[in-house]
Write an enzyme that holds these catalytic residues in place. Structure first.
Site, PDB file in Angstrom:
ATOM      1  N   ALA A   8       0.802  -1.214   0.000  1.00 50.10           N
ATOM      2  CA  ALA A   8       0.000   0.000   0.000  1.00 50.10           C
ATOM      3  C   ALA A   8       0.838   1.270   0.000  1.00 50.10           C
ATOM      4  O   ALA A   8       0.354   2.329  -0.389  1.00 50.10           O
ATOM      5  CB  ALA A   8      -0.926  -0.001   1.214  1.00 50.10           C
ATOM      6  N   SER A  10       4.557   1.101  -0.825  1.00 54.05           N
ATOM      7  CA  SER A  10       5.756   0.977  -1.654  1.00 54.05           C
ATOM      8  C   SER A  10       5.678  -0.292  -2.485  1.00 54.05           C
ATOM      9  O   SER A  10       4.897  -1.206  -2.197  1.00 54.05           O
ATOM     10  CB  SER A  10       7.023   0.951  -0.793  1.00 54.05           C
ATOM     11  OG  SER A  10       7.068  -0.211   0.008  1.00 54.05           O
ATOM     12  N   GLY A  11       6.505  -0.322  -3.519  1.00 51.99           N
ATOM     13  CA  GLY A  11       6.658  -1.526  -4.326  1.00 51.99           C
ATOM     14  C   GLY A  11       8.110  -1.927  -4.337  1.00 51.99           C
ATOM     15  O   GLY A  11       8.996  -1.109  -4.098  1.00 51.99           O
ATOM     16  N   ASP A 242      -1.372 -10.453  -2.054  1.00 52.68           N
ATOM     17  CA  ASP A 242      -0.112 -10.538  -1.320  1.00 52.68           C
ATOM     18  C   ASP A 242      -0.206 -11.429  -0.085  1.00 52.68           C
ATOM     19  O   ASP A 242       0.761 -12.121   0.278  1.00 52.68           O
ATOM     20  CB  ASP A 242       0.420  -9.150  -0.961  1.00 52.68           C
ATOM     21  CG  ASP A 242      -0.604  -8.235  -0.299  1.00 52.68           C
ATOM     22  OD1 ASP A 242      -1.686  -8.718   0.096  1.00 52.68           O
ATOM     23  OD2 ASP A 242      -0.320  -7.026  -0.186  1.00 52.68           O
ATOM     24  N   THR A 243      -1.373 -11.484   0.541  1.00 52.57           N
ATOM     25  CA  THR A 243      -1.510 -12.366   1.703  1.00 52.57           C
ATOM     26  C   THR A 243      -1.415 -13.825   1.305  1.00 52.57           C
ATOM     27  O   THR A 243      -0.866 -14.655   2.047  1.00 52.57           O
ATOM     28  CB  THR A 243      -2.828 -12.104   2.437  1.00 52.57           C
ATOM     29  OG1 THR A 243      -2.928 -10.713   2.736  1.00 52.57           O
ATOM     30  CG2 THR A 243      -2.909 -12.891   3.729  1.00 52.57           C
ATOM     31  N   ASN A 301      -9.675  -9.723   8.471  1.00 47.10           N
ATOM     32  CA  ASN A 301      -8.814  -8.543   8.367  1.00 47.10           C
ATOM     33  C   ASN A 301      -8.823  -7.787   9.685  1.00 47.10           C
ATOM     34  O   ASN A 301      -9.898  -7.519  10.238  1.00 47.10           O
ATOM     35  CB  ASN A 301      -9.310  -7.603   7.262  1.00 47.10           C
ATOM     36  CG  ASN A 301      -8.882  -8.039   5.895  1.00 47.10           C
ATOM     37  OD1 ASN A 301      -8.887  -9.214   5.591  1.00 47.10           O
ATOM     38  ND2 ASN A 301      -8.535  -7.084   5.049  1.00 47.10           N
ATOM     39  N   GLY A 411       6.309  -7.575   7.543  1.00 42.53           N
ATOM     40  CA  GLY A 411       7.071  -6.533   8.207  1.00 42.53           C
ATOM     41  C   GLY A 411       6.912  -6.529   9.716  1.00 42.53           C
ATOM     42  O   GLY A 411       7.848  -6.185  10.449  1.00 42.53           O
TER      43      GLY A 411
END
Length: 491
Positions: A8, A10-11, A242-243, A301, A411
């Site tokens: 959300a 950065s890439g 991504d999850t 979530n 993270g």
């Protein structure tokens, strides 16, 4: 192998090699993901700058090929639910709208007029979140882009289309839309029929064919391959949510476990062989998202490190920038559970002044107001751990599966204080790592698809265990304190 992983904020582009049963990774590029607000007739609209993201991806792929090539395969994962619309010539009809945009306010309730909530959940097993794709389409009904569109592609599928020309929607991301049947792993005719009765109209013709993660979608476009040095590289559909990729990297073993994919959002749940679609699950707002290898991610979530990120941004804009490492050390010294908030309350969803909203919550609930930044951070981390406790306990109750350990990937695995608080709150050991779970899962799914790795999910997780030094944190303290804190949220 090269993983393109967009979050959300950065890439990044990560190169990976498998050697002797271990995965070696190297981040070759990182770039900002800055949403943009545009003026519209009724105010403003929040978009993703997908063209900037595509430029960052191309630069990263070029660097990966130059420094780590030759490249065998490329996989793309991003956040869920958002989509791009293409016209008949394949042109993008504007930047995708951001899921935090306010256009979907009230959309779930309006959709209930078309399909009662119980029937919707029975069809999809999907939790209600106002930004689910089905609600975005309802909100976009009658808009010029939707009327002109001939193709809808979720964000990772849109970027993959630009990479290889493939027109496909990968099922793990499709399962977040509120339009997919998790039992058949196909689009739900019940939901699409209901949506067709709205101003959105018949969107079924816009949807791409579904593919499973691990599907080879074809070579990189010849022009791109020549430009970026990707000759012979294959585009592989990974767990494009991504999850889903992060859960591949959860080093599950023999002990029944829950997982937390901890980043901007926290996805808290368990891995199942089949969906659990029950009235109790709907009441608890648990979702059945699809996973790699035919699995189901039964999860909820939970607002994640977004709250902390917004606080850091707010303080920086006010000229009071904070360094995270010393701030976390200071937060560890703040008394535990002094002030707690419901991190899942919609109050904390939009961008904006997060410290002010936390202060307002404390005042309304009669709790001490966190003043110093370290007190605000401790409030956030205590409250996140409390939400994890609530969600892990609910997953156990709803599935009837005991849990003996909690895995934290992403993270948040680097945040020792949060992991320690999670162990205390849940009363379970926490195993933290890998921190780069999403990229690792993306790469290992590519390896499974291209024949570089055998053994399915079990083989992938064996590589994770061999490649990662996990950190174990055991619970300490009293469960009673956490029960009392929970009671303060619901007086």
């Amino acid at each position: 192998m090269v993983a393109v992983d967009l979050g959300a904020s950065s890439g990044r582009v990560v190169a990976g090699r498998l050697r002797a049963g271990r995965l070696h990774t190297h981040e070759v590029a990182r770039f900002a993901n800055r949403p943009v607000a545009t003026a519209v007739r009724d105010g403003s609209r929040l978009h993703w700058d997908v063209l900037s993201l595509w430029a960052g991806i191309r630069d990263g792929l070029r660097e990966a090929a130059r420094g780590h090539g030759p490249v065998a395969s490329v996989g793309i994962d991003t956040w869920a639910v958002d989509y791009g619309l293409l016209d008949g010539a394949g042109e993008l009809l504007g930047n995708p709208v951001h899921y935090r945009d306010a256009r979907t306010d009230g959309a779930p309730r309006r959709f209930e007029d078309l399909l009662p909530a119980a029937e919707h959940y029975a069809a999809t097993g999907a939790q209600v979140q106002p930004f689910n794709t089905v609600y975005q389409l309802l909100a976009a009904g009658g808009s010029a882009p939707l009327r002109a569109a001939e193709q809808l592609l979720l964000v990772p599928d849109l970027l993959g289309h630009w990479l290889s020309g493939a027109v496909a929607t990968e099922v793990t991301n499709a399962s977040t839309t509120g339009m997919l049947d998790p039992r058949t792993r196909s689009w739900s005719p019940v939901v699409l029929a209901a949506l067709a009765r709205s101003t959105a109209g018949d969107v079924q013709g816009l949807l791409a064919p579904l593919v499973e993660p691990g599907t080879a979608l074809g070579p990189v476009r010849p022009d791109l391959a020549a430009e970026l040095g990707l000759a012979g590289a294959e585009h592989v559909a990974v767990g494009s949510h991504d999850t889903a990729s992060a859960v591949v990297a959860v080093p599950l073993g023999d002990t029944p476990a829950a997982y937390i994919s901890s980043g901007t959002w926290s996805l808290v749940g368990v891995e199942l062989d089949a969906p659990v679609v029950s009235a109790a699950g709907r009441a608890a707002n648990f979702t059945n998202e699809l996973g790699v290898g035919g699995t189901v991610r039964y999860l909820r979530n939970v607002a994640g490190l977004w709250l902390l990120q917004e606080c850091l941004r707010t303080w920086a804009e006010a000229g009071r920038a904070q360094e995270l490492a010393p701030l976390l050390a200071q937060a560890a010294a703040v008394p535990a559970l002094r002030t707690v908030i419901d991190v899942d309350d919609p109050t904390f969803t939009p961008p904006g002044d997060m410290p002010a909203r936390i202060e307002a919550w404390a005042l309304r609930s009669g709790q001490p107001v966190p003043g110093a930044p370290a007190e605000v951070v401790r409030c956030i981390l205590d409250s996140l751990a409390l939400a994890y406790r609530r969600t892990v306990h609910a997953a156990v109750e709803l599935t009837g599966r005991p849990v003996g350990v909690v895995h934290v990937v992403g993270g948040g695995a680097r945040n020792e204080l949060l992991c320690r608080l999670t162990a205390d709150a849940t009363g379970l050991p926490v195993l933290a790592g890998p921190a780069e779970g999403t990229a690792v899962g993306n790469l290992l799914t590519q390896a499974l698809a291209t024949g570089g790795l055998d053994g399915g999910l079990a083989g992938a997780r064996a590589v994770v265990r061999a490649s990662t030094e996990l950190v174990r944190l055991d619970p300490t303290g009293s469960d009673h304190a956490w029960e009392q804190a929970e009671a303060r949220l619901h007086p």
